[in-house]
Motif scaffolding. Structure first.
Motif, mmCIF file in Angstrom:
data_model
loop_
_atom_site.group_PDB
_atom_site.id
_atom_site.type_symbol
_atom_site.label_atom_id
_atom_site.label_comp_id
_atom_site.label_asym_id
_atom_site.label_seq_id
_atom_site.Cartn_x
_atom_site.Cartn_y
_atom_site.Cartn_z
ATOM 1 N N UNK A 46 2.148 4.634 -12.701
ATOM 2 C CA UNK A 46 1.469 4.725 -13.998
ATOM 3 C C UNK A 46 1.283 3.348 -14.617
ATOM 4 N N UNK A 47 2.309 2.516 -14.551
ATOM 5 C CA UNK A 47 2.182 1.174 -15.128
ATOM 6 C C UNK A 47 1.202 0.333 -14.320
ATOM 7 N N UNK A 48 1.150 0.538 -13.015
ATOM 8 C CA UNK A 48 0.187 -0.189 -12.185
ATOM 9 C C UNK A 48 -1.242 0.232 -12.519
ATOM 10 N N UNK A 49 -1.442 1.507 -12.791
ATOM 11 C CA UNK A 49 -2.773 1.990 -13.161
ATOM 12 C C UNK A 49 -3.223 1.323 -14.455
ATOM 13 N N UNK B 112 0.824 -1.204 0.000
ATOM 14 C CA UNK B 112 0.000 0.000 0.000
ATOM 15 C C UNK B 112 0.864 1.263 0.000
ATOM 16 N N UNK B 113 0.517 2.192 -0.875
ATOM 17 C CA UNK B 113 1.296 3.423 -1.038
ATOM 18 C C UNK B 113 1.325 4.246 0.251
ATOM 19 N N UNK B 114 0.272 4.165 1.056
ATOM 20 C CA UNK B 114 0.258 4.892 2.334
ATOM 21 C C UNK B 114 1.342 4.358 3.265
ATOM 22 N N UNK B 115 1.495 3.039 3.268
ATOM 23 C CA UNK B 115 2.534 2.426 4.100
ATOM 24 C C UNK B 115 3.924 2.815 3.602
ATOM 25 N N UNK B 116 4.122 2.740 2.290
ATOM 26 C CA UNK B 116 5.424 3.089 1.707
ATOM 27 C C UNK B 116 5.758 4.542 2.041
ATOM 28 N N UNK B 117 4.793 5.416 1.891
ATOM 29 C CA UNK B 117 4.997 6.833 2.182
ATOM 30 C C UNK B 117 5.400 7.051 3.639
ATOM 31 N N UNK B 118 4.690 6.390 4.538
ATOM 32 C CA UNK B 118 5.011 6.519 5.966
ATOM 33 C C UNK B 118 6.386 5.935 6.269
ATOM 34 N N UNK B 119 6.697 4.807 5.660
ATOM 35 C CA UNK B 119 7.994 4.154 5.883
ATOM 36 C C UNK B 119 9.149 5.047 5.438
ATOM 37 N N UNK B 120 8.923 5.788 4.348
ATOM 38 C CA UNK B 120 9.961 6.679 3.837
ATOM 39 C C UNK B 120 10.016 8.003 4.597
ATOM 40 N N UNK B 121 9.001 8.261 5.413
ATOM 41 C CA UNK B 121 8.966 9.505 6.172
ATOM 42 C C UNK B 121 8.538 10.704 5.352
ATOM 43 N N UNK C 122 6.206 13.603 3.888
ATOM 44 C CA UNK C 122 5.235 14.459 4.574
ATOM 45 C C UNK C 122 3.804 14.174 4.140
ATOM 46 N N UNK C 123 3.643 13.607 2.958
ATOM 47 C CA UNK C 123 2.307 13.248 2.477
ATOM 48 C C UNK C 123 2.426 12.159 1.412
ATOM 49 N N UNK C 124 1.313 11.516 1.151
ATOM 50 C CA UNK C 124 1.289 10.475 0.124
ATOM 51 C C UNK C 124 1.591 11.073 -1.246
ATOM 52 N N UNK C 125 1.187 12.313 -1.455
ATOM 53 C CA UNK C 125 1.418 12.937 -2.763
ATOM 54 C C UNK C 125 2.909 13.058 -3.077
ATOM 55 N N UNK C 126 3.736 13.225 -2.064
ATOM 56 C CA UNK C 126 5.193 13.267 -2.289
ATOM 57 C C UNK C 126 5.648 11.927 -2.855
ATOM 58 N N UNK C 127 5.201 10.854 -2.240
ATOM 59 C CA UNK C 127 5.565 9.511 -2.695
ATOM 60 C C UNK C 127 5.040 9.267 -4.107
ATOM 61 N N UNK C 128 3.800 9.644 -4.346
ATOM 62 C CA UNK C 128 3.212 9.453 -5.668
ATOM 63 C C UNK C 128 3.985 10.224 -6.731
ATOM 64 N N UNK C 129 4.412 11.428 -6.415
ATOM 65 C CA UNK C 129 5.163 12.231 -7.386
ATOM 66 C C UNK C 129 6.528 11.628 -7.689
ATOM 67 N N UNK C 130 7.198 11.111 -6.669
ATOM 68 C CA UNK C 130 8.538 10.546 -6.865
ATOM 69 C C UNK C 130 8.471 9.225 -7.627
#
Length: 64
Positions: free
Chosen positions: A48-51, A23-32, A34-42
């Motif tokens: 995109x391929x998963x979508x 889950x992207x929320x978990x990955x985002x939190x694990x990386x520290x 500040x928001x899920x959008x940071x993780x999504x942008x990086x």
């Protein structure tokens, strides 16, 4: 000998988690991040391929 930077290891770790449907929320939190959008942008190139895969599954379910 191949040298990988700490940031390279971090990016590889996150990419591996995303590619294994963690889950992207978990990955985002694990990386520290500040928001899920940071993780999504990086990691947008992976997301995109998963979508596209999920869209294909949806069409299969709907019988199209």
């Amino acid at each position: 000998m191949l040298l990988i930077s700490p940031n390279g290891l971090r990016h590889t770790h996150a990419s591996t988690l995303i590619n294994h449907d963690v889950d992207i929320k978990y990955v985002s939190a694990r990386l520290g991040h500040s928001s899920i959008s940071v993780t999504q942008n990086v990691y947008t190139h992976l997301l995109s391929s998963k979508i596209n895969l999920e869209a294909g599954k949806t069409l299969d379910i709907l019988g199209q």
